[in-house]
Design a protein around this motif. Structure first.
Motif, PDB file in Angstrom:
ATOM      1  N   LYS A   1      55.748  66.197  38.303  1.00  0.00           N
ATOM      2  CA  LYS A   1      55.737  66.856  37.117  1.00  0.00           C
ATOM      3  C   LYS A   1      56.728  67.826  36.539  1.00  0.00           C
ATOM      4  O   LYS A   1      57.066  68.178  35.542  1.00  0.00           O
ATOM      5  CB  LYS A   1      54.249  67.358  36.436  1.00  0.00           C
ATOM      6  CG  LYS A   1      53.245  66.180  36.076  1.00  0.00           C
ATOM      7  CD  LYS A   1      52.065  66.861  35.597  1.00  0.00           C
ATOM      8  CE  LYS A   1      52.580  67.486  34.262  1.00  0.00           C
ATOM      9  NZ  LYS A   1      51.264  68.341  33.539  1.00  0.00           N
ATOM     10  N   THR A   2      57.043  68.759  37.565  1.00  0.00           N
ATOM     11  CA  THR A   2      58.063  69.936  37.461  1.00  0.00           C
ATOM     12  C   THR A   2      59.275  69.978  38.089  1.00  0.00           C
ATOM     13  O   THR A   2      60.334  69.992  37.345  1.00  0.00           O
ATOM     14  CB  THR A   2      57.206  71.159  37.739  1.00  0.00           C
ATOM     15  OG1 THR A   2      55.955  71.287  36.753  1.00  0.00           O
ATOM     16  CG2 THR A   2      58.045  72.437  37.234  1.00  0.00           C
ATOM     17  N   ALA A   3      59.117  69.828  39.359  1.00  0.00           N
ATOM     18  CA  ALA A   3      60.260  70.126  40.136  1.00  0.00           C
ATOM     19  C   ALA A   3      61.365  68.712  40.107  1.00  0.00           C
ATOM     20  O   ALA A   3      62.506  69.103  40.258  1.00  0.00           O
ATOM     21  CB  ALA A   3      59.864  70.190  41.644  1.00  0.00           C
ATOM     22  N   ALA A   4      60.891  67.747  39.763  1.00  0.00           N
ATOM     23  CA  ALA A   4      61.732  66.413  39.641  1.00  0.00           C
ATOM     24  C   ALA A   4      62.933  66.534  38.359  1.00  0.00           C
ATOM     25  O   ALA A   4      63.946  66.254  38.701  1.00  0.00           O
ATOM     26  CB  ALA A   4      61.030  65.301  39.349  1.00  0.00           C
ATOM     27  N   LEU A   5      62.426  67.348  37.432  1.00  0.00           N
ATOM     28  CA  LEU A   5      63.306  67.288  36.148  1.00  0.00           C
ATOM     29  C   LEU A   5      64.157  68.533  36.497  1.00  0.00           C
ATOM     30  O   LEU A   5      65.590  68.647  36.378  1.00  0.00           O
ATOM     31  CB  LEU A   5      62.782  67.745  34.910  1.00  0.00           C
ATOM     32  CG  LEU A   5      63.529  67.688  33.599  1.00  0.00           C
ATOM     33  CD1 LEU A   5      64.470  66.454  33.352  1.00  0.00           C
ATOM     34  CD2 LEU A   5      62.726  67.968  32.173  1.00  0.00           C
ATOM     35  N   PHE A   6      63.911  69.551  37.051  1.00  0.00           N
ATOM     36  CA  PHE A   6      64.898  70.723  37.530  1.00  0.00           C
ATOM     37  C   PHE A   6      65.615  70.107  38.643  1.00  0.00           C
ATOM     38  O   PHE A   6      66.828  70.467  38.456  1.00  0.00           O
ATOM     39  CB  PHE A   6      63.941  71.844  38.296  1.00  0.00           C
ATOM     40  CG  PHE A   6      63.308  72.696  37.485  1.00  0.00           C
ATOM     41  CD1 PHE A   6      63.948  74.131  37.023  1.00  0.00           C
ATOM     42  CD2 PHE A   6      62.072  72.652  36.972  1.00  0.00           C
ATOM     43  CE1 PHE A   6      63.271  75.129  36.651  1.00  0.00           C
ATOM     44  CE2 PHE A   6      61.563  73.866  36.084  1.00  0.00           C
ATOM     45  CZ  PHE A   6      62.135  74.707  35.895  1.00  0.00           C
ATOM     46  N   ALA A   7      65.258  69.220  39.437  1.00  0.00           N
ATOM     47  CA  ALA A   7      66.428  68.728  40.610  1.00  0.00           C
ATOM     48  C   ALA A   7      67.304  67.809  39.843  1.00  0.00           C
ATOM     49  O   ALA A   7      68.581  68.131  40.147  1.00  0.00           O
ATOM     50  CB  ALA A   7      65.683  67.949  41.536  1.00  0.00           C
ATOM     51  N   ALA A   8      66.927  66.976  38.918  1.00  0.00           N
ATOM     52  CA  ALA A   8      67.930  66.148  38.165  1.00  0.00           C
ATOM     53  C   ALA A   8      68.679  66.855  37.167  1.00  0.00           C
ATOM     54  O   ALA A   8      69.973  66.573  37.213  1.00  0.00           O
ATOM     55  CB  ALA A   8      66.981  65.238  37.234  1.00  0.00           C
ATOM     56  N   ALA A   9      68.186  68.043  36.651  1.00  0.00           N
ATOM     57  CA  ALA A   9      69.197  68.680  35.713  1.00  0.00           C
ATOM     58  C   ALA A   9      70.007  69.506  36.342  1.00  0.00           C
ATOM     59  O   ALA A   9      71.184  69.546  35.977  1.00  0.00           O
ATOM     60  CB  ALA A   9      68.127  70.196  34.874  1.00  0.00           C
ATOM     61  N   ALA A  10      69.678  69.687  37.781  1.00  0.00           N
ATOM     62  CA  ALA A  10      71.033  70.515  38.567  1.00  0.00           C
ATOM     63  C   ALA A  10      71.845  69.492  39.064  1.00  0.00           C
ATOM     64  O   ALA A  10      73.077  69.572  39.023  1.00  0.00           O
ATOM     65  CB  ALA A  10      70.181  71.370  39.399  1.00  0.00           C
ATOM     66  N   GLU A  11      71.459  68.385  39.588  1.00  0.00           N
ATOM     67  CA  GLU A  11      72.220  67.504  39.951  1.00  0.00           C
ATOM     68  C   GLU A  11      73.425  66.898  39.377  1.00  0.00           C
ATOM     69  O   GLU A  11      74.287  66.487  39.831  1.00  0.00           O
ATOM     70  CB  GLU A  11      71.233  66.409  40.791  1.00  0.00           C
ATOM     71  CG  GLU A  11      72.125  65.247  41.513  1.00  0.00           C
ATOM     72  CD  GLU A  11      71.254  64.331  42.206  1.00  0.00           C
ATOM     73  OE1 GLU A  11      71.718  63.689  42.991  1.00  0.00           O
ATOM     74  OE2 GLU A  11      70.083  64.219  42.175  1.00  0.00           O
ATOM     75  N   VAL A  12      72.882  66.540  38.126  1.00  0.00           N
ATOM     76  CA  VAL A  12      74.038  65.843  37.303  1.00  0.00           C
ATOM     77  C   VAL A  12      75.105  66.852  36.860  1.00  0.00           C
ATOM     78  O   VAL A  12      76.305  66.239  36.540  1.00  0.00           O
ATOM     79  CB  VAL A  12      73.422  65.391  35.993  1.00  0.00           C
ATOM     80  CG1 VAL A  12      72.264  64.438  36.189  1.00  0.00           C
ATOM     81  CG2 VAL A  12      72.736  66.552  35.116  1.00  0.00           C
ATOM     82  N   GLY A  13      75.201  68.009  37.092  1.00  0.00           N
ATOM     83  CA  GLY A  13      76.303  68.782  36.898  1.00  0.00           C
ATOM     84  C   GLY A  13      77.314  68.502  37.999  1.00  0.00           C
ATOM     85  O   GLY A  13      78.309  68.069  37.333  1.00  0.00           O
ATOM     86  N   PRO A  14      77.247  68.602  39.392  1.00  0.00           N
ATOM     87  CA  PRO A  14      78.148  67.922  40.187  1.00  0.00           C
ATOM     88  C   PRO A  14      78.768  66.608  40.094  1.00  0.00           C
ATOM     89  O   PRO A  14      79.700  66.264  40.365  1.00  0.00           O
ATOM     90  CB  PRO A  14      77.681  68.423  41.440  1.00  0.00           C
ATOM     91  CG  PRO A  14      76.276  68.683  41.337  1.00  0.00           C
ATOM     92  CD  PRO A  14      76.308  69.289  40.268  1.00  0.00           C
ATOM     93  N   VAL A  15      77.617  65.828  39.552  1.00  0.00           N
ATOM     94  CA  VAL A  15      77.838  64.441  39.289  1.00  0.00           C
ATOM     95  C   VAL A  15      79.074  63.918  38.329  1.00  0.00           C
ATOM     96  O   VAL A  15      79.917  63.285  38.782  1.00  0.00           O
ATOM     97  CB  VAL A  15      76.572  63.643  38.967  1.00  0.00           C
ATOM     98  CG1 VAL A  15      76.965  62.356  38.336  1.00  0.00           C
ATOM     99  CG2 VAL A  15      75.777  63.410  40.084  1.00  0.00           C
ATOM    100  N   ILE A  16      78.838  64.757  37.251  1.00  0.00           N
ATOM    101  CA  ILE A  16      79.869  64.484  36.206  1.00  0.00           C
ATOM    102  C   ILE A  16      81.201  65.326  36.656  1.00  0.00           C
ATOM    103  O   ILE A  16      82.105  64.821  35.966  1.00  0.00           O
ATOM    104  CB  ILE A  16      79.342  64.723  34.564  1.00  0.00           C
ATOM    105  CG1 ILE A  16      79.138  66.218  34.597  1.00  0.00           C
ATOM    106  CG2 ILE A  16      78.370  63.991  34.439  1.00  0.00           C
ATOM    107  CD1 ILE A  16      78.740  66.790  33.305  1.00  0.00           C
TER     108      ILE A  16
END
Length: 338
Positions: A184-199
């Motif tokens: 519910k909480t940690a997954a969106l934090f993780a995705a929000a951070a991960e897409v930075g280095p992705v793009i």
């Protein structure tokens, strides 16, 4: 390599999220403009409800993670702004849905949208915002970013269903509860951070480090909220203290207190949380039991442990102002219960 300090209770000054806010202020200005633009619709009720929640405050921490984790690699472009706005739309949609499921009356110190416009409108506007979020993800043109955020959306929905199973059930275990907050909480934090280095076109190692940072911060953030519900203030929470208790939510402090308590204590929790027979003075008794069995203090210690894991993940990421500000964000999160 970044050099970050482990979080302890004797920080030289009260931690602040302000360094992160200032670093990404330009990008967040663009994010906020995009959010208001994409919340528009020819159906008048949609922007009315969306803007009620969007304009009601909140630290916008998740989209700031996306901006900071792209900026730290020198990303050039506006894809991070679009993804940050989509992250905030996902979060806002979740809040609209959560308040309906939880029958919450307040959100960020204001009446919840469902109290003003009803449950049906709140759910449908949440769905609209999710649709807009996915349109923005597609606009960026990164299949990997789309995969990460769409997966997070599915995981969040799974977390909502998991929470339904745990709600008003004092037999919920610690492992059960951690699964709920990861989804519910940690997954969106993780995705929000991960897409930075992705793009920003970074290596798998950088993506993993950013994801780990976000995931561990998300755990810490939620556990701090759990503790604040029984020992904080309405200003800290954006809702009334004790709302989790009144709504029958089983959070980590309750899980720990139930496991350590007597049969009589468990009867109390069962009456209040499963039977919804809350009487005058019950919240005070609940807080007394949580303190008696060190459930609040241990929840805070667990939050610190997750915070330290988030800080450790920063060691892999580039050092500099962005890494420092992300470290400050961790300490700020924990300091809310200090």
């Amino acid at each position: 390599m970044a050099v970050v300090a482990t979080y302890t209770d004797d920080q030289p000054h009260r931690p602040s999220i302000q360094p992160l806010v200032e670093l990404v202020s330009g990008g967040m200005g663009e994010v906020n403009e995009l959010i208001l633009s994409k919340a528009g619709s020819n159906v008048d009720l949609i922007p009315e409800i969306a803007k009620h929640l969007i304009s009601s405050g909140g630290k916008r921490l998740r989209p700031m993670l996306t901006l900071a984790c792209a900026d730290m690699f020198g990303y050039q472009g506006d894809g991070h702004v679009t993804l940050a706005a989509s992250v905030e739309f996902m979060h806002t949609a979740t809040l609209l849905h959560d308040d309906v499921v939880d029958e919450s009356d307040m959100r960020r110190g204001k009446l919840a949208a469902r109290k003003l416009w009803g449950n049906q409108a709140s759910v449908l506007v949440g769905d609209y915002l999710l649709g807009q979020a996915f349109k923005m993800m597609v606009d960026v043109g990164s299949l990997e970013a789309l995969r990460i955020l769409s997966t997070a959306s599915a995981v969040i929905a799974e977390g909502e269903v998991l929470q339904l199973g745990a709600a008003k059930n004092i037999a919920t275990t610690e492992a059960d509860y951690l699964r709920v907050i990861e989804a519910k909480t940690a997954a969106l934090f993780a995705a929000a951070a991960e897409v930075g280095p992705v793009i920003a076109g970074q290596s798998a190692e950088m993506k993993r480090a950013a994801r780990t940072y976000g995931m561990e911060l998300g755990y810490a953030f939620q556990l701090v909220d759990d503790a604040l519900d029984y020992g904080g203030s309405s200003a800290d929470l954006g809702k009334d203290v004790g709302d989790d208790f009144r709504e029958g939510k089983i959070t980590l402090p309750v899980v720990l207190a139930v496991a350590r308590g007597t049969d009589a204590d468990r009867d109390f929790w069962r009456r209040c949380l499963e039977g919804e027979e809350i009487q005058d003075g019950d919240l005070e008794q609940a807080i007394e039991l949580l303190n008696k069995y060190d459930a609040l203090s241990e929840t805070i210690e667990r939050a610190k442990d997750y915070g330290n894991k988030a800080l450790a993940a920063l060691d892999t990421l580039p050092s500099g102002a962005h890494s420092d500000a992300l470290g400050d964000a961790v300490a700020f999160c924990i300091s809310r219960v200090s």
